[in-house]
Motif scaffolding. Structure first.
Motif, PDB file in Angstrom:
ATOM      1  N   THR A 160      -6.150 -24.052 -58.026  1.00 34.53           N
ATOM      2  CA  THR A 160      -5.260 -24.253 -59.169  1.00 34.53           C
ATOM      3  C   THR A 160      -4.936 -25.723 -59.378  1.00 34.53           C
ATOM      4  N   LYS A 161      -4.780 -26.464 -58.284  1.00 36.41           N
ATOM      5  CA  LYS A 161      -4.527 -27.908 -58.400  1.00 36.41           C
ATOM      6  C   LYS A 161      -5.710 -28.609 -59.060  1.00 36.41           C
ATOM      7  N   LEU A 162      -6.906 -28.229 -58.682  1.00 37.61           N
ATOM      8  CA  LEU A 162      -8.094 -28.830 -59.268  1.00 37.61           C
ATOM      9  C   LEU A 162      -8.210 -28.482 -60.747  1.00 37.61           C
ATOM     10  N   LEU A 163      -7.987 -27.214 -61.085  1.00 46.17           N
ATOM     11  CA  LEU A 163      -8.085 -26.794 -62.481  1.00 46.17           C
ATOM     12  C   LEU A 163      -7.050 -27.500 -63.349  1.00 46.17           C
ATOM     13  N   GLN A 164      -5.862 -27.659 -62.813  1.00 48.63           N
ATOM     14  CA  GLN A 164      -4.808 -28.336 -63.571  1.00 48.63           C
ATOM     15  C   GLN A 164      -5.134 -29.814 -63.819  1.00 48.63           C
ATOM     16  N   ASN A 165      -6.066 -30.349 -63.038  1.00 51.28           N
ATOM     17  CA  ASN A 165      -6.477 -31.746 -63.207  1.00 51.28           C
ATOM     18  C   ASN A 165      -7.899 -31.851 -63.777  1.00 51.28           C
ATOM     19  N   ASN A 166      -8.321 -30.775 -64.453  1.00 53.13           N
ATOM     20  CA  ASN A 166      -9.583 -30.755 -65.204  1.00 53.13           C
ATOM     21  C   ASN A 166     -10.821 -30.853 -64.325  1.00 53.13           C
ATOM     22  N   PHE A 167     -10.706 -30.406 -63.077  1.00 49.44           N
ATOM     23  CA  PHE A 167     -11.888 -30.229 -62.231  1.00 49.44           C
ATOM     24  C   PHE A 167     -12.300 -28.767 -62.376  1.00 49.44           C
TER      25      PHE A 167
END
Length: 475
Positions: A40-47
């Motif tokens: 979720t952290k990655l997705l929230q930062n467009n990874f």
């Protein structure tokens, strides 16, 4: 048919190789709280070029909330431990989900009597006195393990508290999960979060925190695109070539290539598989950290009754020496490891039996009928003279130790543990340029919140942030 299968396999394998220059490919092994946090952290930062490989047929890892009776019960993680500096509490504080714990309990003795309230308080105080941070309990300054300290202090206990050693052993093992307190280090780097250490989810289950992280709760209109990233029933058997473009192989023979892997399974899995899983082999410092980290298990048996016949929230049990001897003849020695029967939250007809200590390996091998018979025996022997008891009509139990995808419940500091062991356990594997290739997350890698869900979540965020910072730096 073979051509269809080959084409499907080709598409899966080639997923990671289709990444654009600014989108590194990332595989997350495990969808427990650490894995979901990292994703979720990655997705929230467009990874967005991520895949999550999950060995089980569900997400959650050692969070496993199931509907049973009138509400959800937790076969794994159950309580939010503390309010201050606890990321779980912070994420849901404004949602008014968590409820404070109740402490209404009684202690019963196997001869059919109830322990006096004053003696029950002394019993709990005796067990609590063995907890230590930097300073061991009085008389235990030269002790290495909690077991040694217990052996010393039990010699001075009152005759009114006969059976206290067995009860305290189970009580302490339930906190830290060792099978033997002589393997539990007497001083600990673990930090207790201030506040209520037993906040519960009021029948929603700990799974709620996963929905909060994935932005499915309290509203799902902004949920993250994570479901399509998860492959269930996909067990990882090998992580190869980790000094360059990492190759991940599954039990089905499928391979994936990625720029980075975030590995989140338990240290129990690492203990059992690291020698076969990692190619090249792990550095010796990492192997030593794996070997020296303690990892045990507790077990829950969850019982549903026709009606609620008890009037307290906790029922604890102390065996007399004579009744303890009788258990050997009845092949019920595992009952010594029962700590308490606890009222399930928002589920009035359900009790949760907590087991811990040396009996767990044996209990996981017992049949359901043997487990049922044991609880009928406990209820009759301890409680029939105090309540109008009935017998359970439905039962489920956990089996974390025998599940090869977990091999236990949570980590602890063993007597072999050295200083800074969790940090070494969480150190990434890097290539010749120092770039992290395989990153490690999970509760055991947190330097002072190990054994907790909030520690696992923080570790997942930590490793995601490591990659985010890496690519921001290289822009």
């Amino acid at each position: 048919m073979w051509l269809v299968r080959a084409l499907a396999l080709f598409i899966v394998i080639e997923w990671a190789e289709s990444a654009s220059d600014d989108q590194p490919s990332i595989i997350i092994v495990g969808s427990g709280p650490a894995g979901i946090a990292a994703a979720t952290k990655l997705l929230q930062n467009n990874f967005n070029n991520i895949k999550i490989l999950e060995a089980e047929n569900r997400i959650g890892g050692r969070i496993n909330s199931v509907k049973f009776g009138d509400a959800f019960v937790d076969l794994g993680a159950e309580f939010c431990h503390g309010e201050e500096n606890n990321i779980v509490f912070s994420m849901v504080e404004n949602l008014k989900i968590l409820q404070h714990s109740k402490n209404d309990g009684r202690v019963f003795i196997s001869n059919g009597t109830q322990m006096k309230d004053d003696d029950a308080e002394k019993l709990i105080g005796f067990a609590d006195s063995l907890f230590a941070d930097e300073t061991p309990a009085e008389g235990c300054e030269n002790s290495i393990s909690v077991g040694e300290c217990l052996d010393i202090r039990v010699k001075n206990i009152s005759e009114n508290l006969a059976g206290a050693k067995d009860w305290a052993t189970t009580y302490l093992c339930a906190y830290d999960s060792p099978f033997d307190l002589h393997d539990l280090k007497i001083t600990s780097a673990y930090q207790v979060n201030k506040g209520d250490l037993r906040m519960h989810w009021n029948g929603r289950g700990y799974k709620t925190i996963l929905d909060v992280m994935m932005q499915k709760y309290p509203n799902n209109y902004a949920q993250l695109p994570i479901d399509s990233k998860i492959l269930l029933n996909t067990s990882v058997t090998a992580i190869s070539n980790w000094t360059s473009s990492v190759t991940v192989t599954t039990a089905k023979g499928t391979t994936f290539k990625a720029d980075h892997v975030i590995f989140t399974p338990s240290v129990g899995v690492l203990k059992a598989t690291h020698g076969e899983m990692f190619h090249p082999a792990l550095p010796q410092k990492k192997v030593l950290a794996i070997e020296q980290t303690g990892f045990g298990a507790i077990l829950k048996v969850i019982l549903r009754f026709p009606s609620r016949w008890w009037n307290v929230d906790f029922l604890s049990f102390v065996w007399t020496p004579q009744d303890k001897e009788a258990l050997v003849q009845k092949n019920l020695t595992w009952l010594i490891c029962l700590g308490s029967l606890a009222q399930a939250e928002n589920n009035p007809k359900v009790l949760i039996a907590w087991y811990a200590g040396k009996c767990i390996p044996q209990m996981e091998r017992l049949s359901e009928e043997a487990i049922r018979d044991g609880h009928r025996y406990i209820i009759t022997k301890f409680l029939a003279s105090h309540f109008d008891v009935s017998m359970p009509v439905e039962m489920i139990k956990s089996s974390w130790l025998s599940n090869p995808n977990f091999r236990g419940t949570y980590s602890y500091e063993s007597t072999e543990s050295g200083k800074g062991l969790p940090r070494q356990l969480g150190a990434p594997l890097v290539d010749e340029n120092g770039k992290p290739k395989v990153l490690f997350a999970g509760e055991a890698t947190h330097p002072y919140y190990f054994s907790t869900v909030h520690g696992a979540i923080e570790s997942g965020y930590r490793e995601a942030e490591r990659l985010i910072q890496l690519y921001q730096t290289n822009v």
